[in-house]
Design an enzyme around this catalytic site. Structure first.
Site, PDB file in Angstrom:
ATOM      1  CB  CYS A   1      29.230  42.334 150.962  1.00  0.00           C
ATOM      2  SG  CYS A   1      27.977  42.904 152.091  1.00  0.00           S
TER       3      CYS A   1
ATOM      4  CB  CYS B   1      29.233  42.261 154.970  1.00  0.00           C
ATOM      5  SG  CYS B   1      28.087  41.454 153.848  1.00  0.00           S
TER       6      CYS B   1
END
Ligand SMILES: *[C@@H]1O[C@H](CO)[C@@H](O)[C@H](O)[C@H]1NC(C)=O
Ligand SMILES: *[C@@H]1O[C@H](CO)[C@@H](O)[C@H](O)[C@H]1NC(C)=O
Length: 426
Positions: free
Chosen positions: A51, A54
């Protein structure tokens, strides 16, 4: 780097920094819920290795960890790879990444604001601290007044209202601060009809909660927790959806401040404060400098500067018919919305959702082309190329199959092709 290698002291201190930085943020696994202390407070980020949001949050997370530690905060900072520690992720119902949650005793508070250090630190300090903060002196009260645009204060002894105030705080502490005080601490100018009372201080004035007029305390706090007129971003706008009020927005150009922009801004601000009694119950007021959210809602370009009224409960919006030049124009527009003569546009019907879906894809593709034209061409071109090749192969193969039935009709080129194929199969 070579100087680091040559200098062992430097190398050691670099290692020390790396080790101590990572120690500010603990990696949590499935055993976390069994091993944590019952009274520990945790701020946790759930992430996935793939991700990108993230990854962008990683440095912020380290900063938050180190800052909270250096402030001596009781808040522990952790992170957990949801693709590895699946048990823990399931326990917290992780569906999207990154998920930011604060765990205090057994209560979970989910964060939904902007993923900036300031936004997350404010959230952590608010939720990690006491649920209701006592203001025991006039000095403390004034200090709090200076720091908060909107401030809820419970005044009086323990009562049923206090119980409702506490349960509202348990839910709404993710959004705003809750204080308590006694009558003699508050400035004399604050006149209260009776005690106990819940008071909100904002916009240089204050209002008292009145059950008969305002209904449920929690809903009232949810409606009143925004200043009368302020800068609204898309996160705030989204959060305003719960309040059930419509939002009157002055849309301003963010790049340059024109005279026109300022006029719209002060017009909306003036109406919000001068006509608060009439419109405060139905509308929030504010200004927005980033048009992308509104463009997504309207599914097209919006005129800047201008005024729009948004119904967040159904993604509907209202636009004035002509330019809003005077206060009278704006008041007529708002009255028209309230009495139903101004038509609501947009909404969340099936047709609108399909349109929004198509619009979102178009905008994503346009963004892609602007930032990575080659990749964009590939992404759009590739399926087209595949389809073209597929059809080409189909068309090309059709005469070849028919040449079994009727050899005469085969064109020379195809004959050459089939002969070539024969040779290959030999
Ligand atoms: C306070 O809570 C009680 C019980 O949950 C509820 O019946 C009452 O309506 C609430 N009052 C207010 C003002 O929210
Ligand atoms: C806003 O949307 C809600 C939900 O659909 C609806 O009940 C309400 O009447 C709308 N408000 C206005 C002023 O159109």
């Amino acid at each position: 780097m070579s100087s680091v290698r040559r200098n062992p002291v430097l190398l050691f201190s670099v290692l020390l920094v790396v080790v101590s930085v990572s120690a500010f943020v603990e990696e949590l696994d499935d055993s976390f819920l069994e091993t944590r202390g019952a009274d520990d407070i945790w701020l946790i980020k759930f992430y996935a290795p793939w991700c990108s949001f993230c990854k962008q949050l990683d440095p912020v997370w380290h900063q938050i960890g180190s800052e909270l530690k250096s402030l001596g905060s009781p808040i522990n900072v952790g992170k957990s790879d949801a693709t590895v520690s699946k048990g823990l992720a399931k326990e917290f119902k992780v569906r999207g990444y990154p998920l930011i949650v604060m765990l205090k005793k057994d209560v979970r508070y989910f964060y939904s604001g902007p993923r900036t250090k300031d936004g997350i630190m404010d959230f952590a300090n608010r939720v990690g601290g006491p649920l209701i903060r006592p203001l025991n002196s006039l000095q403390l009260f004034q200090h709090a007044m200076n720091r908060h645009d909107v401030m809820f204060v419970y005044v009086g002894a323990t009562s049923q209202l206090k119980g409702n105030y506490t349960s509202a705080a348990e839910e709404l502490i993710i959004h705003t601060f809750f204080f308590s005080s006694s009558r003699d601490v508050l400035p004399k100018a604050v006149s209260l009809p009776s005690l106990p009372a819940v008071v909100v201080f904002k916009d240089g004035t204050f209002f008292t909660f009145d059950e008969e007029r305002d209904g449920d305390l929690k809903s009232w706090i949810n409606r009143e927790r925004f200043p009368n007129f302020f800068r609204i971003d898309s996160y705030t706008l989204y959060a305003m959806g719960d309040s059930g009020k419509l939002v009157v927005l002055a849309l301003l150009e963010d790049s340059r401040v024109s005279e026109d922009s300022l006029r719209y801004k002060s017009l909306v601000e003036k109406v919000s404060s001068d006509h608060r009694d009439v419109y405060g119950r139905s509308f929030h007021f504010g200004f927005m400098e980033d048009s992308s959210y509104i463009e997504g809602l309207v599914m097209g370009d919006v005129i800047m500067p201008s005024v729009i009224v948004v119904n967040l409960s159904n993604d509907g919006y209202f636009l004035p018919e002509g330019a809003v030049e005077t206060e009278r124009h704006l008041l007529d527009f708002l009255n028209g919305i309230l009495d139903g003569t101004v038509q609501c546009q947009g909404g969340n019907g099936v047709l609108q959702r399909v349109r929004r879906f198509v619009y979102d894809i178009r905008v994503s593709l346009m963004l892609l082309f602007r930032h990575a034209p080659v990749f964009g061409c590939f992404l759009v071109g590739f399926p087209f190329a595949m389809v073209t090749v597929f059809f080409y192969l189909c068309c090309k193969n059709r005469p070849t199959t028919s040449d079994d039935d009727d050899n005469d009709s085969v064109t020379p080129s195809l004959q050459r092709h089939s002969r070539l194929a024969d040779k290959k199969s030999d």
